[in-house]
Design a protein around this motif. Structure first.
Motif, short mmCIF file in Angstrom:
data_model
loop_
_atom_site.label_atom_id
_atom_site.label_comp_id
_atom_site.label_asym_id
_atom_site.label_seq_id
_atom_site.Cartn_x
_atom_site.Cartn_y
_atom_site.Cartn_z
N UNK A 1 0.84 -1.20 0.00
CA UNK A 1 0.00 0.00 0.00
C UNK A 1 0.88 1.26 0.00
N UNK A 2 0.41 2.28 -0.70
CA UNK A 2 1.16 3.53 -0.78
C UNK A 2 1.37 4.16 0.59
N UNK A 3 0.40 3.94 1.52
CA UNK A 3 0.51 4.56 2.83
C UNK A 3 1.08 3.61 3.89
N UNK A 4 1.65 2.46 3.46
CA UNK A 4 2.26 1.52 4.40
C UNK A 4 3.47 2.18 5.07
N UNK A 5 3.65 1.88 6.34
CA UNK A 5 4.81 2.38 7.08
C UNK A 5 5.85 1.26 7.09
N UNK A 6 7.01 1.52 6.53
CA UNK A 6 8.08 0.54 6.47
C UNK A 6 9.12 0.93 7.51
N UNK A 7 9.49 -0.02 8.36
CA UNK A 7 10.46 0.25 9.42
C UNK A 7 11.79 -0.42 9.10
N UNK A 8 12.85 0.09 9.68
CA UNK A 8 14.19 -0.40 9.36
C UNK A 8 14.73 -1.42 10.36
N UNK A 9 14.00 -1.70 11.43
CA UNK A 9 14.50 -2.65 12.41
C UNK A 9 13.35 -3.34 13.14
N UNK A 10 13.65 -4.44 13.76
CA UNK A 10 12.66 -5.17 14.54
C UNK A 10 12.09 -4.30 15.65
N UNK A 11 12.94 -3.61 16.36
CA UNK A 11 12.46 -2.77 17.46
C UNK A 11 11.56 -1.65 16.96
N UNK A 12 11.87 -1.09 15.79
CA UNK A 12 11.02 -0.04 15.22
C UNK A 12 9.65 -0.60 14.85
N UNK B 1 -4.36 -0.60 15.32
CA UNK B 1 -4.72 -1.14 14.01
C UNK B 1 -3.51 -1.61 13.19
N UNK B 2 -2.33 -1.52 13.78
CA UNK B 2 -1.10 -1.87 13.05
C UNK B 2 -0.85 -3.37 13.08
N UNK B 3 -0.15 -3.82 12.07
CA UNK B 3 0.30 -5.21 12.01
C UNK B 3 1.73 -5.19 11.49
N UNK B 4 2.57 -6.05 12.02
CA UNK B 4 3.96 -6.11 11.58
C UNK B 4 4.46 -7.53 11.65
N UNK B 5 5.70 -7.74 11.24
CA UNK B 5 6.30 -9.06 11.23
C UNK B 5 7.63 -9.00 11.95
N UNK B 6 7.75 -9.76 13.03
CA UNK B 6 9.01 -9.90 13.76
C UNK B 6 9.19 -11.37 14.10
#
Length: 106
Positions: free
Chosen positions: A7-18, A28-33
């Motif tokens: 998605x254009x508005x997806x937030x991409x993080x640079x680290x697991x902690x972020x 409402x967020x979902x992430x992968x760690x």
């Protein structure tokens, strides 16, 4: 992800902690760690009714996982073989357990 579009508005993080911090601050967020990085400030998702645990990851019933692989050019020898043998032996197994890295049982 193949040809899947993010998605254009997806937030991409640079680290697991972020990722964990972003997910913990947005209901409402979902992430992968990695399972090894799970903590009380985020919640894991069940997949097909199966919760992630040491047992369900080891036996493959929790399907959202990725393996750690040793790739060698041919049969390992020397220091490489010694390292792999150490990781797969009792001392390595102890370190893996301390770091919450789960060995497959299948």
């Amino acid at each position: 992800m193949g040809d899947a579009k993010i998605k254009d508005d997806a937030v991409v993080q640079s680290s697991t902690e972020a990722v964990k911090q972003s997910v913990s601050q947005d209901p409402n967020a979902i992430g992968f760690v990695s399972f090894a990085h799970m903590s009380d400030d985020v919640k894991a998702c069940n997949v097909n009714g199966i919760a992630p645990s040491n047992n369900t990851i080891a036996d493959g019933t929790y399907q959202l996982q990725r393996p750690f692989l040793f790739l060698t050019n041919g049969e390992p020898t020397g220091d490489v073989k010694d390292f792999i043998d150490w990781v797969m032996g009792p001392e390595g197994a102890k370190v893996l357990a301390e770091e919450k890295v789960i060995k497959s049982t299948n």
